[in-house]
Write a protein that holds these residues in place. Structure first.
Motif, mmCIF file in Angstrom:
data_model
loop_
_atom_site.group_PDB
_atom_site.id
_atom_site.type_symbol
_atom_site.label_atom_id
_atom_site.label_comp_id
_atom_site.label_asym_id
_atom_site.label_seq_id
_atom_site.Cartn_x
_atom_site.Cartn_y
_atom_site.Cartn_z
ATOM 1 N N ILE A 47 -0.349 39.562 13.291
ATOM 2 C CA ILE A 47 0.104 39.209 13.030
ATOM 3 C C ILE A 47 0.289 38.251 14.724
ATOM 4 O O ILE A 47 0.755 38.657 15.137
ATOM 5 N N GLY A 49 1.493 34.935 17.309
ATOM 6 C CA GLY A 49 1.824 33.475 17.402
ATOM 7 C C GLY A 49 0.612 33.633 18.899
ATOM 8 O O GLY A 49 -0.625 33.517 18.892
ATOM 9 N N GLY A 50 1.872 32.661 19.666
ATOM 10 C CA GLY A 50 1.016 32.681 20.720
ATOM 11 C C GLY A 50 0.665 34.164 22.113
ATOM 12 O O GLY A 50 -0.295 34.283 22.789
ATOM 13 N N GLY A 51 0.553 35.141 21.479
ATOM 14 C CA GLY A 51 0.813 36.241 21.834
ATOM 15 C C GLY A 51 0.958 36.289 23.239
ATOM 16 O O GLY A 51 0.251 36.677 24.586
ATOM 17 N N SER A 52 2.291 35.560 23.727
ATOM 18 C CA SER A 52 3.030 36.053 24.777
ATOM 19 C C SER A 52 4.061 36.774 24.740
ATOM 20 O O SER A 52 5.038 37.117 26.014
ATOM 21 N N ASN A 53 4.336 38.060 23.748
ATOM 22 C CA ASN A 53 5.577 39.291 23.667
ATOM 23 C C ASN A 53 4.102 40.286 23.900
ATOM 24 O O ASN A 53 4.867 41.529 22.892
ATOM 25 N N GLY A 127 15.545 34.917 23.809
ATOM 26 C CA GLY A 127 17.577 34.072 23.974
ATOM 27 C C GLY A 127 17.353 34.366 25.902
ATOM 28 O O GLY A 127 16.175 34.163 26.342
ATOM 29 N N ARG A 222 13.635 28.430 35.206
ATOM 30 C CA ARG A 222 12.153 29.118 34.718
ATOM 31 C C ARG A 222 11.355 28.866 35.687
ATOM 32 O O ARG A 222 10.470 29.817 35.882
HETATM 33 C C1 LIG Z 1 6.446 33.905 31.345
HETATM 34 C C2 LIG Z 1 8.031 33.771 29.645
HETATM 35 C C3 LIG Z 1 8.693 34.065 29.705
HETATM 36 C C4 LIG Z 1 9.660 34.133 28.328
HETATM 37 N N1 LIG Z 1 11.188 34.645 28.959
HETATM 38 C C5 LIG Z 1 11.425 34.740 27.482
HETATM 39 C C6 LIG Z 1 12.603 34.429 27.654
HETATM 40 O O1 LIG Z 1 13.790 33.580 28.167
HETATM 41 N N2 LIG Z 1 13.350 34.390 26.327
HETATM 42 C C7 LIG Z 1 12.781 35.564 25.022
HETATM 43 O O2 LIG Z 1 13.750 35.968 24.190
HETATM 44 N N3 LIG Z 1 11.407 35.822 25.598
HETATM 45 C C8 LIG Z 1 10.614 35.206 26.177
HETATM 46 N N4 LIG Z 1 9.844 35.767 26.665
HETATM 47 C C9 LIG Z 1 9.051 36.404 25.216
HETATM 48 C C10 LIG Z 1 7.763 35.305 24.195
HETATM 49 O O3 LIG Z 1 8.319 34.173 25.026
HETATM 50 C C11 LIG Z 1 8.854 35.950 22.936
HETATM 51 O O4 LIG Z 1 9.197 36.911 22.405
HETATM 52 C C12 LIG Z 1 7.865 34.467 21.938
HETATM 53 O O5 LIG Z 1 9.423 33.878 21.098
HETATM 54 C C13 LIG Z 1 7.135 35.566 21.678
HETATM 55 O O6 LIG Z 1 6.143 34.357 20.756
HETATM 56 P P1 LIG Z 1 4.226 34.010 20.550
HETATM 57 O O7 LIG Z 1 4.387 33.769 19.720
HETATM 58 O O8 LIG Z 1 3.697 34.007 22.064
HETATM 59 O O9 LIG Z 1 4.918 36.166 20.061
HETATM 60 P P2 LIG Z 1 3.108 36.784 20.090
HETATM 61 O O10 LIG Z 1 3.800 37.579 21.472
HETATM 62 O O11 LIG Z 1 2.443 36.378 18.709
HETATM 63 O O12 LIG Z 1 3.879 37.875 18.779
HETATM 64 C C14 LIG Z 1 5.203 38.812 19.263
HETATM 65 C C15 LIG Z 1 5.811 39.432 18.394
HETATM 66 O O13 LIG Z 1 5.728 38.378 16.900
HETATM 67 C C16 LIG Z 1 5.223 39.081 15.828
HETATM 68 N N5 LIG Z 1 4.973 37.747 15.075
HETATM 69 C C17 LIG Z 1 4.831 36.446 15.968
HETATM 70 N N6 LIG Z 1 3.923 35.539 15.051
HETATM 71 C C18 LIG Z 1 4.349 35.849 14.049
HETATM 72 C C19 LIG Z 1 4.938 35.625 12.103
HETATM 73 N N7 LIG Z 1 4.457 34.271 12.148
HETATM 74 N N8 LIG Z 1 5.616 35.994 11.700
HETATM 75 C C20 LIG Z 1 5.473 38.301 11.567
HETATM 76 N N9 LIG Z 1 5.552 38.239 12.635
HETATM 77 C C21 LIG Z 1 5.374 37.070 13.866
HETATM 78 C C22 LIG Z 1 3.928 39.787 15.787
HETATM 79 O O14 LIG Z 1 3.545 40.082 15.711
HETATM 80 C C23 LIG Z 1 4.225 40.658 17.823
HETATM 81 O O15 LIG Z 1 5.472 41.698 16.983
HETATM 82 C C24 LIG Z 1 9.113 34.977 28.040
HETATM 83 C C25 LIG Z 1 7.512 35.174 27.811
HETATM 84 C C26 LIG Z 1 6.721 34.816 28.720
HETATM 85 C C27 LIG Z 1 4.961 34.543 28.795
#
Ligand SMILES: Cc1cc2nc3c(=O)[nH]c(=O)nc-3n(C[C@H](O)[C@H](O)[C@H](O)COP(=O)(O)OP(=O)(O)OC[C@H]3O[C@@H](n4cnc5c(N)ncnc54)[C@H](O)[C@@H]3O)c2cc1C
Length: 337
Positions: A47, A49-53, A127, A222
């Motif tokens: 799954i 979302g934005g692929g940022s983690n 967080g 940030r």
């Molecule tokens: C510059 C930068 C700064 C950041 N700062 C922070 C910060 O301050 N605090 C923090 O906590 N994180 C931070 N992050 C990490 C990230 O932004 C967060 O974890 C964010 O919530 C990930 O969202 P995403 O949609 O990109 O998740 P993804 O990378 O797409 O997915 C992350 C995980 O969640 C799962 N997932 C995604 N969407 C769903 C869904 N709808 N249902 C079930 N599972 C799902 C995926 O399978 C994967 O395991 C940062 C990242 C970057 C690049």
């Protein structure tokens, strides 16, 4: 369903990755249809979302990627000072926070500018600056991929912890989160306990900050500290801050008096992973195009042509070196795919 789907724009490390299959989920019907398909039953799936983690280890993902795209923000309940808001998983997190701050609903302002989608926020209980999602979280709706039923989770059921939840541990990849509910407040006193936020407010002479003041300051901090993934690929903090036994902390403190600890429980102290990595000499280093950010040692970056394995190898080298030097094991915060 799309065959051979490029994920280059779907991962914040900027890796050139391709998925064998991808499917865009705009609503529950899309999801119900896809889980009945042979591709879903025959292939592994993730799954996204934005692929940022996430860190894709290989250039080709031999499976199906569910791209969460559903939209919608609904005020579910408004009573006195409090507002319950339901928001779809495919909404952009940062835009959602901005829209709540603009409406004067407080509680999310410290979580401004975190990349990614709303549906991923509960996965690691996002967080920043003294606030976590769980502080405002009421519940979520998800599709259980095992039973194929819609389920509701309240806060307790999510088993939130520091950058952790049930969805990142025992039930990883089992549920597709479709929406989350948060409780916000109209007359909200923002949390300004975090050192750098308090300092910035003081420097600006703001003595009684409102939620938009705090949101603005968090954004400025940030932007000054963290690399923009659009410019320099990264996934924010690569490792979690380790929780160590108080005795381990005391021993380290004897050797390094400048080390700061943050008591987490009766027995454990949280220490800074960035400090350990920097002290081990990794800040600003690079191996090929995989590197450690010059301003923040906790952020691993892609200087251009690194692949997932290059970044992973660098992370493992750092992890081993920190363990050798300090006896502390760093746990990755980023999800490996
Ligand atoms: C510059 C930068 C700064 C950041 N700062 C922070 C910060 O301050 N605090 C923090 O906590 N994180 C931070 N992050 C990490 C990230 O932004 C967060 O974890 C964010 O919530 C990930 O969202 P995403 O949609 O990109 O998740 P993804 O990378 O797409 O997915 C992350 C995980 O969640 C799962 N997932 C995604 N969407 C769903 C869904 N709808 N249902 C079930 N599972 C799902 C995926 O399978 C994967 O395991 C940062 C990242 C970057 C690049």
């Amino acid at each position: 369903m799309i065959r051979n789907y490029p994920l280059t724009g779907h991962n914040s490390f900027g890796l050139d990755v391709m998925a064998a299959w991808a499917c865009k989920i705009f609503d529950i019907r899309d999801l119900e249809k896809i889980i009945q398909s042979s591709v879903f039953t025959d292939e592994k799936h993730i799954i996204l979302g934005g692929g940022s983690n996430c860190l894709f280890l290989d250039d080709y993902f031999e499976g199906l990627v569910l791209l969460i795209k559903n939209k919608g923000i609904t005020i579910v309940e408004e009573s006195g000072n409090s507002v319950i808001v339901s928001v779809a998983a495919g909404e952009n997190w940062s835009d959602f926070v901005d829209s709540m701050v603009d409406r004067g609903y407080g509680g999310l302002e410290n979580l401004s500018l975190i990349p990614g989608k709303v549906g991923a926020a509960p996965i690691q209980n996002i967080g920043a600056y003294g606030v976590e999602l769980m502080d405002v979280f009421i519940g979520l709706q998800a599709l259980d991929l095992h039973t194929r039923e819609l389920v509701n989770f309240n806060r307790e059921a999510c088993e939130f912890g520091y950058r952790s939840s049930l969805f990142k541990t025992s039930d990883k990849d089992r549920y597709v989160i479709l929406s989350i509910d948060v409780m916000l407040h109209k007359n909200h006193t923002p949390n300004i306990s975090y050192g750098s936020v308090a300092k910035a407010l003081q420097q600006k002479g703001i003595t009684k900050p409102g939620i938009s003041d705090v949101a603005q300051i968090v954004k400025e901090i940030r932007q000054a500290k963290l690399p923009d993934p659009a410019v320099l690929g990264n996934a924010g903090s690569f490792f979690k801050n380790p929780l160590v036994h108080n005795l381990v902390f005391q021993n380290l403190k004897n050797d390094y008096p400048e080390l700061r600890g943050y008591p987490e429980s009766y027995e454990t102290t949280k220490i800074s992973a960035a400090w350990l990595i920097e002290k081990a000499g990794w800040k600003g280093k690079r191996i090929g195009d995989a590197g450690v950010h010059t301003k923040q040692a906790l952020v691993l970056v892609n200087h251009g042509k690194a692949n997932g394995r290059d970044i992973y190898s660098l992370a493992m080298e750092i992890q081993q070196d920190v363990k050798n030097k300090f006896g502390v094991v760093l746990e990755p915060e980023v999800n490996f795919i």
